[in-house]
Structure formats: C-alpha cells, structure tokens
Scaffold this active site. Structure first.
Site, PDB file in Angstrom:
ATOM      1  N   ASP A 146       0.811  -1.212   0.000  1.00 21.46           N
ATOM      2  CA  ASP A 146       0.000   0.000   0.000  1.00 21.46           C
ATOM      3  C   ASP A 146       0.849   1.269   0.000  1.00 21.46           C
ATOM      4  O   ASP A 146       2.052   1.240   0.282  1.00 21.46           O
ATOM      5  CB  ASP A 146      -0.904   0.024   1.235  1.00 21.46           C
ATOM      6  N   LYS A 204      -3.752   3.147  -2.444  1.00 21.63           N
ATOM      7  CA  LYS A 204      -5.007   3.875  -2.623  1.00 21.63           C
ATOM      8  C   LYS A 204      -4.914   5.131  -1.774  1.00 21.63           C
ATOM      9  O   LYS A 204      -4.830   5.071  -0.553  1.00 21.63           O
ATOM     10  CB  LYS A 204      -6.205   3.029  -2.188  1.00 21.63           C
ATOM     11  N   MET A 241      -8.676   9.149   8.420  1.00 22.04           N
ATOM     12  CA  MET A 241      -9.043   9.760   7.127  1.00 22.04           C
ATOM     13  C   MET A 241     -10.088  10.861   7.297  1.00 22.04           C
ATOM     14  O   MET A 241     -11.081  10.920   6.574  1.00 22.04           O
ATOM     15  CB  MET A 241      -9.546   8.675   6.168  1.00 22.04           C
TER      16      MET A 241
END
Length: 271
Positions: A47, A69, A184
């Site tokens: 990642d 991502k 996030m």
C-alpha cells in the site's frame, strides 16, 4: 540470532496469501510474523502508506507490486487488487499483501480476505499496530486513561465514495464516547467538527491532529473543536493523519516523549 527469532513461526505456503499489517510507519513496529512473512514472499503487494524501509526486508528476487489507494489521487480499484491477489496465488506464488496499520482496521482487509475465500484461496491474517493507537502513543496521547475515559470510538472520516459516511450516528457518539479517534478525517474536518458540536460537544473540547505518525516526519497540531478547521489551514498539514477528540489530548503536555514536531495551539506562543 535472527534465525532464532523466527524459530517455530509458520512458513508461507506456495499458492497462499498473507494479509500483513505493516503498522503506522515506524518499521520497528513490525511484528515478528510480519518480518518473517516479508522475508519469505515471492510477491509483495503493498500500500501507499507502507514505509519503504519495510520493503527492504524482502528477499532478493522478490517482486514488489504497488497497489496504493490515496484519496483524491489515481488509485487501483479494490476489486482489481483483490483479483490480482487471487491471480498470484493461483500461479503458485507465496503472496504478502502488505498494508499500512492493521489490515482489519479501516484497511479493507476484510474485503480482500472475503475475495480470497470466495475464490478458494488459503490466507492468513497478520495483525499490525493501528495508527489510531500506535500513532497517538508516539504523539504522547493515551487512547484510554482511567481518569478520563472508559470507552473510545474509532471511526472513518470518509466512505468508499469519499464523503463523510451517512451511517454515523453523531448524536449517539457525541453523547456516549468521551474520546473519539478518526481515520481519514482531514479532508472533511469542517463537516465532522460541525456534526460533533451540533450534537452537543463543546467548542473548547481538545483536539489533536497527528500527521505522518511514528515517522521522522511526524507533526502534531493541538487545537479545539471550534478552532480545528482554521488552525489546520494555518498549520498547513496534510494527510495521512489521525484526529483525536477528547480529554486525553491535554495529557500530551506531560507524555510527549518524542518531544519534537509539535505545533503549539495557535496563539499559545504569544502568551
């Protein structure tokens, strides 16, 4: 000596996939299972938030495939990543899917594991240190303290569509959770703090935003719900970040063991 550390640990079998948590950034937070897995893999699918130093533990000849991502940037589709894991396993490879933090904490590890199950691929989960706990610890903020809170809520600041999840019951969280840890959440910080204040949380409630947690680039902003949006703009911080709200934040004044990267709350320096 190193071989002794791995004695008795399982080997990755050809045609299987291990979903491995790399922790929040500091390679020293890798588990022995994680280090052992990385060193055995034929292919490592990693990642965006995986520290590059972790990849240096791969054996010579191992293939490294990026599958990061990041919000707002071109990214591999989750379905394509999952099917790639299936493809590699069916080719007889020993596969490590290396994910930042913990695979099962807002890391889509459950989706990938389900895809492997659906396609009959054997897999193993290797938990990692999640940023919502380890990242805050590196900032000197205990996620729980018996004089402050007996529960904590972890939530994500955006869903698969990139917006604040509409399933979150902000009223219930504001009433029932003394400490709230958000992954996030920076992109939608204005909406999030507004939701919490409308649900009854004080404008003066302490907030900390920890960016690049556990790394040499770690930065911490201490602020309040009422000032968080403006202070974040002035500080110029950017993701990845963890946001924590609640009475554990001021404990950083005593427990900031790293002692660097601190952004004082705006205006405090002028006192």
């Amino acid at each position: 000596m190193t071989d002794g550390l791995f004695r008795g640990l399982p080997a990755i079998e050809p045609g299987t996939v291990w979903l491995v948590g790399a922790g929040p950034g500091d390679p020293g937070l890798l588990t022995l299972h994680a280090v052992h897995a990385i060193g055995q893999a034929d292919v490592i699918v990693y990642d965006a938030l995986v520290n590059a130093t972790c990849l240096e533990l791969a054996r010579p000849g191992a293939k490294l495939e990026y599958a990061g991502k990041r919000g707002g940037k071109p990214s591999a589709k989750q379905r394509d990543i999952s099917l790639r894991l299936v493809e590699l396993a069916r080719a007889g490879k020993r596969v490590v899917r290396l994910k930042g933090g913990d695979p099962f904490v807002f890391g889509r590890g459950g989706e990938e594991a389900k895809a492997l199950f659906d396609h009959g691929i054997a897999f193993r989960i290797v938990p990692g240190v999640t940023a919502g706990i380890g990242g805050l610890a590196y900032a000197g903020i205990p996620v729980t303290h018996r004089d402050v809170n007996h529960c904590v809520t972890f939530l994500t600041g955006h869903d698969s569509g990139g917006v604040v999840p509409d399933q979150i019951d902000w009223d219930a969280i504001a009433r029932g959770s003394p400490v709230i840890v958000m992954y996030m959440a920076m992109k939608h910080i204005a909406s999030i703090v507004d939701n919490l204040m409308r649900a009854g949380r004080s404008v003066d409630e302490p907030v900390a935003i920890v960016c690049n947690a556990t790394t040499d680039q770690q930065q911490v902003l201490e602020t309040t719900l009422g000032q968080a949006e403006q202070d974040l703009i002035v500080a110029g911080l950017s993701p990845p970040a963890i946001v924590v709200v609640g009475g554990v934040v001021p404990m950083r004044q005593m427990l900031d063991w790293m002692g660097h990267g601190l952004f004082e709350r705006m205006g405090r320096a002028a006192e």
